[in-house]
Design a protein around this motif. Structure first.
Motif, PDB file in Angstrom:
ATOM      1  N   GLY A  59       0.792  -1.225   0.000  1.00 42.90           N
ATOM      2  CA  GLY A  59       0.000   0.000   0.000  1.00 42.90           C
ATOM      3  C   GLY A  59       0.823   1.272   0.000  1.00 42.90           C
ATOM      4  O   GLY A  59       0.286   2.368   0.133  1.00 42.90           O
ATOM      5  N   THR A  61       2.874   4.407  -1.415  1.00 39.30           N
ATOM      6  CA  THR A  61       2.785   5.231  -2.617  1.00 39.30           C
ATOM      7  C   THR A  61       3.884   6.280  -2.634  1.00 39.30           C
ATOM      8  O   THR A  61       4.401   6.682  -1.584  1.00 39.30           O
ATOM      9  CB  THR A  61       1.421   5.939  -2.714  1.00 39.30           C
ATOM     10  OG1 THR A  61       1.230   6.769  -1.551  1.00 39.30           O
ATOM     11  CG2 THR A  61       0.287   4.938  -2.812  1.00 39.30           C
ATOM     12  N   GLY A 265      -4.830  -1.048  -0.258  1.00 39.38           N
ATOM     13  CA  GLY A 265      -4.905   0.205  -1.005  1.00 39.38           C
ATOM     14  C   GLY A 265      -3.900   1.219  -0.517  1.00 39.38           C
ATOM     15  O   GLY A 265      -3.324   1.094   0.574  1.00 39.38           O
ATOM     16  N   GLY A 266      -3.664   2.203  -1.353  1.00 37.36           N
ATOM     17  CA  GLY A 266      -2.743   3.277  -1.011  1.00 37.36           C
ATOM     18  C   GLY A 266      -3.310   4.609  -1.464  1.00 37.36           C
ATOM     19  O   GLY A 266      -4.204   4.674  -2.313  1.00 37.36           O
ATOM     20  N   LYS A 267      -2.787   5.692  -0.893  1.00 39.77           N
ATOM     21  CA  LYS A 267      -3.282   7.026  -1.209  1.00 39.77           C
ATOM     22  C   LYS A 267      -2.558   7.612  -2.414  1.00 39.77           C
ATOM     23  O   LYS A 267      -1.330   7.645  -2.459  1.00 39.77           O
ATOM     24  CB  LYS A 267      -3.109   7.946  -0.007  1.00 39.77           C
ATOM     25  CG  LYS A 267      -3.992   7.586   1.178  1.00 39.77           C
ATOM     26  CD  LYS A 267      -3.815   8.569   2.325  1.00 39.77           C
ATOM     27  CE  LYS A 267      -4.726   8.204   3.498  1.00 39.77           C
ATOM     28  NZ  LYS A 267      -4.569   9.155   4.638  1.00 39.77           N
ATOM     29  N   GLU A 279      -6.792  13.641  -2.144  1.00 36.86           N
ATOM     30  CA  GLU A 279      -6.319  12.293  -1.868  1.00 36.86           C
ATOM     31  C   GLU A 279      -7.419  11.284  -2.154  1.00 36.86           C
ATOM     32  O   GLU A 279      -8.560  11.445  -1.700  1.00 36.86           O
ATOM     33  CB  GLU A 279      -5.856  12.150  -0.413  1.00 36.86           C
ATOM     34  CG  GLU A 279      -4.487  12.740  -0.136  1.00 36.86           C
ATOM     35  CD  GLU A 279      -3.941  12.314   1.210  1.00 36.86           C
ATOM     36  OE1 GLU A 279      -4.717  11.771   2.028  1.00 36.86           O
ATOM     37  OE2 GLU A 279      -2.742  12.516   1.466  1.00 36.86           O
ATOM     38  N   VAL A 281      -8.068   6.855  -2.392  1.00 38.85           N
ATOM     39  CA  VAL A 281      -7.507   5.551  -2.028  1.00 38.85           C
ATOM     40  C   VAL A 281      -7.800   4.576  -3.160  1.00 38.85           C
ATOM     41  O   VAL A 281      -8.947   4.412  -3.576  1.00 38.85           O
ATOM     42  CB  VAL A 281      -8.089   5.024  -0.708  1.00 38.85           C
ATOM     43  CG1 VAL A 281      -7.556   3.621  -0.412  1.00 38.85           C
ATOM     44  CG2 VAL A 281      -7.746   5.968   0.431  1.00 38.85           C
ATOM     45  N   GLU A 282      -6.752   3.937  -3.650  1.00 32.93           N
ATOM     46  CA  GLU A 282      -6.916   2.962  -4.725  1.00 32.93           C
ATOM     47  C   GLU A 282      -6.338   1.627  -4.312  1.00 32.93           C
ATOM     48  O   GLU A 282      -5.251   1.549  -3.748  1.00 32.93           O
ATOM     49  CB  GLU A 282      -6.232   3.428  -6.006  1.00 32.93           C
ATOM     50  CG  GLU A 282      -6.313   2.395  -7.122  1.00 32.93           C
ATOM     51  CD  GLU A 282      -5.654   2.845  -8.398  1.00 32.93           C
ATOM     52  OE1 GLU A 282      -5.017   2.005  -9.056  1.00 32.93           O
ATOM     53  OE2 GLU A 282      -5.776   4.029  -8.739  1.00 32.93           O
ATOM     54  N   SER A 283      -7.084   0.572  -4.609  1.00 30.48           N
ATOM     55  CA  SER A 283      -6.588  -0.789  -4.460  1.00 30.48           C
ATOM     56  C   SER A 283      -6.357  -1.356  -5.852  1.00 30.48           C
ATOM     57  O   SER A 283      -7.159  -1.138  -6.753  1.00 30.48           O
ATOM     58  CB  SER A 283      -7.607  -1.657  -3.719  1.00 30.48           C
ATOM     59  OG  SER A 283      -7.239  -3.031  -3.791  1.00 30.48           O
ATOM     60  N   GLU A 311     -11.554   1.986  -6.979  1.00 26.60           N
ATOM     61  CA  GLU A 311     -11.617   3.240  -6.238  1.00 26.60           C
ATOM     62  C   GLU A 311     -13.077   3.543  -5.921  1.00 26.60           C
ATOM     63  O   GLU A 311     -13.947   3.387  -6.774  1.00 26.60           O
ATOM     64  CB  GLU A 311     -11.050   4.408  -7.058  1.00 26.60           C
ATOM     65  CG  GLU A 311      -9.559   4.304  -7.362  1.00 26.60           C
ATOM     66  CD  GLU A 311      -9.066   5.407  -8.285  1.00 26.60           C
ATOM     67  OE1 GLU A 311      -9.859   6.325  -8.596  1.00 26.60           O
ATOM     68  OE2 GLU A 311      -7.919   5.336  -8.722  1.00 26.60           O
TER      69      GLU A 311
END
Length: 315
Positions: A59, A61, A265-267, A279, A281-283, A311
């Motif tokens: 996760g 970024t 997920g990460g930002k 911002e 968050v996407e996985s 998302e």
């Protein structure tokens, strides 16, 4: 190659962004990253270039900022260059070593499956993609391709030989305020590609809910469900807190049902009037189940993907 893949922002002065999204999954499914090169112009006309990276496994970024003078993108072909990094339909090369982190390597794309376009289908947005003054335009470049090469990311060597990837892009002023996006191309049963998006779309002082879904198994089964082709989203459930959504679409091609679950997920930074300060968050390791039936009720495809992009932005 569709022209939407080419750089669109040559004459833009302010409130504009453009970004290309490269998703890369290793053959053993142990590595999943997305690399996003792009540019943005804020409301005061200040320009910047950037390369964002997300490592789906942990996760983490990175947002690498570059002077706009280091950005070069061609108007007549899909080619983007930022400092010592280049991106095109045939692959990418990255060479970044900054205080934010290190990423180096080269990936070559082969057996590419571009998104089909023509006079009747100019892109995934259909006729809406031809309208001026839209807040955000979306284009799919590659539904699927195979990968050769490796990437060194944060001191770890990621082997992508035999892996698969996907390319899309967005450009305009801002991401939609509320939207959901899904992308999967790594199903258990066989190679296939699925993309879905639903968004609240402002246009000429008003707003409307629009959606599109596209599925192909590269073997003759290809369907499209969208606001612009008399399809309907008959069932729709979203739980943002749990990261779950369920949808059922009906249209001339039959019925498509899907269920998606965020996983990790990460930002990432997203644009608002060209400012890269939102911002999201996407996985890229979400789980998506999909079932497609024809108008007679026969099941054409049913399978699960564990390496999907997802998302959910509802506020």
């Amino acid at each position: 190659m569709i022209k939407q893949a080419f750089f669109q922002g040559k004459n833009k002065k302010r409130r504009y962004f453009e970004g290309w999204y490269f998703k890369c999954i290793s053959a053993d499914r142990k590595h999943a990253i997305a690399i996003i090169p792009g540019m943005a112009i804020d409301p005061q006309g200040k320009k910047q270039a950037f390369i964002q990276v997300i490592n789906a496994v942990n996760g983490k970024t990175w947002y690498h900022h570059f002077p706009y003078s280091e950005f070069n993108a061609k108007l007549d072909q899909f080619y983007v260059e930022i400092e010592n990094n280049s991106f095109n339909a045939g692959g990418l090369s990255v060479n970044i070593d900054t205080a934010e982190g290190l990423i180096k390597g080269q990936l070559i794309f082969d057996h590419c499956q571009p998104f089909p376009t023509g006079r009747k289908n100019p892109g995934i947005m259909g006729p809406f993609g031809l309208l001026p003054l839209m807040e955000c335009y979306h284009a799919i470049i590659h539904l699927y391709h195979e990968i050769k090469g490796d990437i060194v990311l944060d001191g770890e060597i990621l082997d992508f030989n035999g892996g698969v990837g996907y390319i899309e892009k967005d450009y305009g002023r801002s991401f939609p305020k509320t939207y959901l996006w899904l992308q999967a191309s790594h199903f258990e049963n066989r190679n296939a590609a699925f993309v879905f998006s639903r968004a609240n779309i402002p246009f000429l002082g008003r707003a409307f809910l629009g959606f599109f879904a596209y599925f192909t198994d590269f073997q003759g089964v290809t369907v499209r469900f969208a606001t612009y082709n008399h399809s309907r989203l008959v069932t729709w459930e979203v739980d943002k807190e749990k990261g779950i959504c369920y949808g059922e679409l009906k249209g001339p091609a039959g019925k498509l049902a899907f269920r998606a679950q965020m996983n990790g997920g990460g930002k990432l930074r997203a644009p608002v009037d060209g400012l890269m300060n939102r911002e999201i968050v996407e996985s890229i390791t979400a789980e998506v189940w999909l079932r497609l039936t024809n108008p007679q009720g026969e099941v054409l495809f049913e399978s699960l993907s564990h390496e999907a992009g997802m998302e959910i932005c509802l506020d």
